[in-house]
Design a protein around this motif. Structure first.
Motif, mmCIF file in Angstrom:
data_model
loop_
_atom_site.group_PDB
_atom_site.id
_atom_site.type_symbol
_atom_site.label_atom_id
_atom_site.label_comp_id
_atom_site.label_asym_id
_atom_site.label_seq_id
_atom_site.Cartn_x
_atom_site.Cartn_y
_atom_site.Cartn_z
ATOM 1 N N ALA A 153 0.845 -1.320 0.178
ATOM 2 C CA ALA A 153 -0.017 -0.019 -0.079
ATOM 3 C C ALA A 153 0.911 1.255 0.108
ATOM 4 C CB ALA A 153 -0.840 0.085 1.237
ATOM 5 N N SER A 154 1.903 1.167 0.925
ATOM 6 C CA SER A 154 2.703 2.553 0.852
ATOM 7 C C SER A 154 3.526 2.602 -0.471
ATOM 8 C CB SER A 154 3.662 2.342 2.066
ATOM 9 O OG SER A 154 4.831 1.291 1.933
ATOM 10 N N VAL A 155 4.072 1.454 -0.823
ATOM 11 C CA VAL A 155 4.779 1.628 -2.252
ATOM 12 C C VAL A 155 3.861 2.223 -3.337
ATOM 13 C CG1 VAL A 155 4.568 -0.654 -3.478
ATOM 14 C CG2 VAL A 155 6.787 0.836 -3.714
ATOM 15 N N GLN A 156 2.660 1.702 -3.455
ATOM 16 C CA GLN A 156 1.586 2.338 -4.479
ATOM 17 C C GLN A 156 1.285 3.744 -4.008
ATOM 18 O OE1 GLN A 156 -0.970 -1.939 -5.857
ATOM 19 N NE2 GLN A 156 -1.929 -0.317 -4.285
ATOM 20 N N GLY A 157 1.241 4.151 -3.034
ATOM 21 C CA GLY A 157 1.141 5.543 -2.502
ATOM 22 C C GLY A 157 2.202 6.433 -3.265
ATOM 23 N N GLN A 158 3.523 5.958 -2.903
ATOM 24 C CA GLN A 158 4.793 6.607 -3.421
ATOM 25 C C GLN A 158 4.537 6.918 -4.990
ATOM 26 O OE1 GLN A 158 7.595 4.127 -0.977
ATOM 27 N NE2 GLN A 158 8.769 5.731 -1.752
ATOM 28 N N LEU A 159 4.208 5.630 -5.662
ATOM 29 C CA LEU A 159 4.231 5.742 -6.981
ATOM 30 C C LEU A 159 3.075 6.589 -7.568
ATOM 31 C CD1 LEU A 159 4.832 1.939 -7.568
ATOM 32 C CD2 LEU A 159 6.538 3.741 -7.918
ATOM 33 N N GLU A 160 1.976 6.406 -6.908
ATOM 34 C CA GLU A 160 0.966 7.470 -7.480
ATOM 35 C C GLU A 160 1.232 8.969 -7.271
ATOM 36 O OE1 GLU A 160 -2.230 7.127 -8.673
ATOM 37 O OE2 GLU A 160 -1.605 5.049 -9.229
ATOM 38 N N GLN A 161 1.986 9.389 -6.224
ATOM 39 C CA GLN A 161 2.287 10.821 -5.906
ATOM 40 C C GLN A 161 3.371 11.229 -7.110
ATOM 41 O OE1 GLN A 161 4.287 11.054 -2.129
ATOM 42 N NE2 GLN A 161 2.284 10.987 -0.945
ATOM 43 N N GLU A 162 4.040 10.177 -7.590
ATOM 44 C CA GLU A 162 5.250 10.575 -8.687
ATOM 45 C C GLU A 162 4.652 10.281 -10.077
ATOM 46 O OE1 GLU A 162 7.548 12.122 -8.011
ATOM 47 O OE2 GLU A 162 8.631 11.688 -6.174
ATOM 48 N N SER A 163 3.632 9.876 -10.238
ATOM 49 C CA SER A 163 2.918 9.232 -11.485
ATOM 50 C C SER A 163 3.299 10.101 -12.835
ATOM 51 C CB SER A 163 1.481 8.751 -11.508
ATOM 52 O OG SER A 163 0.748 10.090 -11.291
ATOM 53 N N ASP A 164 3.256 11.227 -12.743
ATOM 54 C CA ASP A 164 3.476 12.256 -13.788
ATOM 55 C C ASP A 164 5.058 12.315 -14.275
ATOM 56 O OD1 ASP A 164 4.033 13.564 -11.647
ATOM 57 O OD2 ASP A 164 3.308 15.518 -12.343
ATOM 58 N N LYS A 165 5.750 11.836 -13.284
ATOM 59 C CA LYS A 165 7.279 11.863 -13.694
ATOM 60 C C LYS A 165 7.627 10.297 -14.309
ATOM 61 C CE LYS A 165 8.017 15.409 -10.152
ATOM 62 N NZ LYS A 165 8.655 15.617 -8.720
ATOM 63 N N ILE A 166 6.955 9.388 -14.034
ATOM 64 C CA ILE A 166 7.377 7.887 -14.182
ATOM 65 C C ILE A 166 6.948 7.415 -15.690
ATOM 66 C CG2 ILE A 166 7.114 5.684 -13.437
ATOM 67 C CD1 ILE A 166 6.714 6.770 -10.663
ATOM 68 N N GLN A 167 7.799 6.902 -16.238
ATOM 69 C CA GLN A 167 7.309 6.415 -17.715
ATOM 70 C C GLN A 167 6.871 4.868 -17.686
ATOM 71 O OE1 GLN A 167 6.111 7.201 -20.885
ATOM 72 N NE2 GLN A 167 7.991 8.315 -21.073
ATOM 73 N N CYS A 168 7.566 4.122 -16.734
ATOM 74 C CA CYS A 168 7.119 2.610 -16.598
ATOM 75 C C CYS A 168 7.715 2.215 -15.392
ATOM 76 C CB CYS A 168 7.280 1.954 -17.771
ATOM 77 S SG CYS A 168 8.731 1.430 -18.264
ATOM 78 N N ILE A 169 6.888 1.063 -14.899
ATOM 79 C CA ILE A 169 7.459 0.421 -13.651
ATOM 80 C C ILE A 169 7.727 -0.789 -13.980
ATOM 81 C CG2 ILE A 169 6.728 -0.062 -11.311
ATOM 82 C CD1 ILE A 169 4.626 2.186 -11.426
ATOM 83 N N VAL A 170 9.023 -1.354 -13.463
ATOM 84 C CA VAL A 170 9.233 -2.673 -13.660
ATOM 85 C C VAL A 170 9.057 -3.492 -12.364
ATOM 86 C CG1 VAL A 170 11.286 -4.410 -14.250
ATOM 87 C CG2 VAL A 170 11.157 -1.851 -15.342
ATOM 88 N N SER A 171 8.412 -4.735 -12.325
ATOM 89 C CA SER A 171 8.041 -5.321 -11.099
ATOM 90 C C SER A 171 7.222 -6.367 -11.390
ATOM 91 C CB SER A 171 7.258 -4.394 -10.139
ATOM 92 O OG SER A 171 6.883 -5.104 -9.009
ATOM 93 N N ALA A 172 7.529 -7.584 -10.718
ATOM 94 C CA ALA A 172 6.600 -8.791 -10.619
ATOM 95 C C ALA A 172 5.185 -8.669 -9.709
ATOM 96 C CB ALA A 172 7.381 -9.850 -10.481
ATOM 97 N N MET A 173 5.304 -7.314 -9.054
ATOM 98 C CA MET A 173 4.296 -7.307 -8.155
ATOM 99 C C MET A 173 2.966 -6.859 -8.987
ATOM 100 S SD MET A 173 6.196 -5.261 -4.991
ATOM 101 C CE MET A 173 4.620 -5.061 -3.930
ATOM 102 N N PRO A 174 1.729 -7.315 -8.275
ATOM 103 C CA PRO A 174 0.593 -6.858 -8.843
ATOM 104 C C PRO A 174 -0.069 -5.454 -8.573
ATOM 105 C CG PRO A 174 0.101 -8.145 -6.962
ATOM 106 C CD PRO A 174 1.724 -8.093 -7.345
ATOM 107 N N LEU A 175 0.913 -4.493 -9.056
ATOM 108 C CA LEU A 175 0.509 -3.204 -8.590
ATOM 109 C C LEU A 175 -0.603 -2.514 -9.292
ATOM 110 C CD1 LEU A 175 4.386 -1.962 -9.080
ATOM 111 C CD2 LEU A 175 3.109 -2.398 -6.778
#
Length: 343
Positions: free
Chosen positions: A286-308
Motif C-alpha cells: 500500500a505504501s509503495v503504491q502511494g509513493q508511485l501515485e504521487q510521482e506518476s506524472d514523472k514516471i514512464q514505466c514501472i518494472v516489477s513482478a508485483m500486482p501493482l
C-alpha cells in the motif's frame, strides 16, 4: 491524401519490420558508423533499437493496434510537426509511424544526435511503397503546421509550450522509470532487470533509474545477479560518469554501494545521474503504491513482478525497452490525438 487501406498499411509496415529485423548491408554500415557521430550509439545499442522496432512491426500487433481506431483517410491531410529526441537511437520513430499511419503529413525535425537512422528507414519505407514519399519531409524549422508533437526536457518544454501552445499539441517532458522489488526475485529476474538499467547506457526514459525495495533489503544478491553487465564500464563516456559521481560521493562522504561499474545511493529523487542508481525503501504494498501515485506524472514505466494497481504501465523484468505499439510515451494516446487532428 493517402490511398491505401488497413490491409495495405499492415502489409507495408510488416515488410518494413522484416527488413529491420534483417538489416541489409547499407543499414548495417549505418549501424556500425553511428558511433562516429554520437559516442553513445554503439553498434550493439543501435542494432538493439533497430531490431526492437522490427519486432514491434509485426502483422498481428499492427492489426490489433489499428482495430482500436477509426482511420478515415479520405479527410485532407493535416500537417503535424514532430520534434524528435535523440537520447537513444530511433526514439522518435513511433511518433513518425503514428503520423504516417493516420494519413497525416509529417514535418520531421530530427535531433542532431540521431538524424541518419530515421532518414534511411524512411527511405526503406518509400522503397516498399512509393506513396509515402508524399507524406513526410525532413525540416530544419517547423512552419505551416496544424499540430505538434514535441519531445524534450523540462526546460525545453517551456519553450515548446510558448511556441506551440496555440495549436493542438503533445509536449513531453523528462520522465524516468522505477523498479519495485519484493526481495524474492530470482537471479534470472535480477539479471533481466539489468537490461532495464543498462540498455542504451541508461539514457532512455524507460531505463530504470530508481529501485524501491522492502525495508532491510540486502543488495548483495542484486549485485551478484547483474555482474555480467560489468563490461559497460569499458565505454569511455559511461566510465567518465562513473568516476565523476564516485569521486563526488567520496569527497562528500555520501553513503553508497559500489560494485565497480554501478553506484547505488539512497535518495528520494527519481532521476539518478548516469552510472548511478538511486534506491529507497518501502513498508508494504500500500505504501509503495502511494509513493508511485504521487510521482506518476514523472514516471514512464514501472518494472516489477508485483500486482501493482497504479496509473503507469507496469512491465516484467527485462521488458522496459521492449514497448508494444500501444505503449504510448507518458500514457498519452498519440493515435487518438492524431485521428482528432485529422478530422
Amino acid at each position: 491524401m493517402s490511398k491505401f487501406n488497413n490491409t495495405n498499411i499492415i502489409n507495408v509496415f510488416t515488410e518494413l519490420g522484416l527488413q529491420l529485423n534483417n538489416p541489409n548491408e547499407q543499414l548495417l554500415a549505418i549501424i556500425n558508423d553511428e558511433r562516429q557521430y554520437n559516442a553513445w550509439f554503439t553498434p550493439e545499442s543501435v542494432l538493439k533499437a533497430v531490431t526492437a522496432i522490427g519486432k514491434m512491426l509485426n502483422a498481428e500487433d499492427l492489426a490489433t493496434w489499428l482495430s482500436h481506431y477509426n482511420l478515415d483517410r479520405n479527410q485532407p491531410d493535416k500537417r503535424v510537426g514532430l520534434i524528435l529526441a535523440g537520447n537513444i537511437p530511433l526514439v522518435g520513430f513511433h511518433d513518425v509511424l503514428c503520423v504516417l499511419i493516420t494519413g497525416n503529413y509529417a514535418l520531421i525535425k530530427t535531433s542532431s544526435q540521431d538524424n541518419r537512422l530515421i532518414k534511411y528507414i524512411l527511405q526503406i519505407l518509400v522503397d516498399i511503397d512509393g506513396s509515402f514519399k508524399d507524406q513526410f519531409s525532413l525540416v530544419e524549422r517547423l512552419e505551416n503546421f496544424n499540430a505538434v508533437i514535441a519531445t524534450g526536457s523540462n526546460n525545453t518544454s517551456r519553450y515548446f509550450e510558448y511556441y506551440f501552445g496555440k495549436v493542438p499539441n503533445i509536449i513531453r517532458k523528462n520522465r524516468s522509470s522505477v523498479a519495485v522489488l519484493t526481495g524474492s526475485e530470482t537471479t534470472e529476474q535480477l539479471f533481466e532487470l539489468g537490461h532495464d538499467i543498462f540498455d542504451y547506457y541508461g539514457l532512455g526514459c524507460r531505463n530504470v533509474s530508481k529501485l524501491l525495495a522492502p525495508k532491510g533489503y540486502d543488495f548483495t544478491f542484486f549485485f551478484e545477479s547483474i555482474e555480467a553487465y560489468q563490461p559497460i564500464i569499458n565505454h569511455h563516456k559511461y566510465n567518465n560518469n562513473y568516476d565523476y559521481n564516485k569521486s563526488i560521493y567520496l569527497v562528500n562522504r555520501d553513503e553508497h554501494f559500489d560494485n565497480g561499474f554501478l553506484l547505488l545511493k539512497e535518495d528520494e529523487r527519481l532521476v539518478s545521474p548516469l552510472a548511478v542508481l538511486f534506491y529507497g525503501y518501502y513498508d508494504d504494498i500500500a505504501s509503495v503504491q502511494g509513493q508511485l501515485e504521487q510521482e506518476s506524472d514523472k514516471i514512464q514505466c514501472i518494472v516489477s513482478a508485483m500486482p501493482l494497481k497504479v496509473k503507469n504501465q507496469v512491465v516484467d523484468f527485462g521488458q522496459s525497452q521492449q514497448p508494444a505499439l500501444w505503449d504510448y510515451a507518458d500514457g498519452v494516446d498519440t493515435m487518438e490525438f492524431l485521428t482528432k487532428v485529422h478530422s
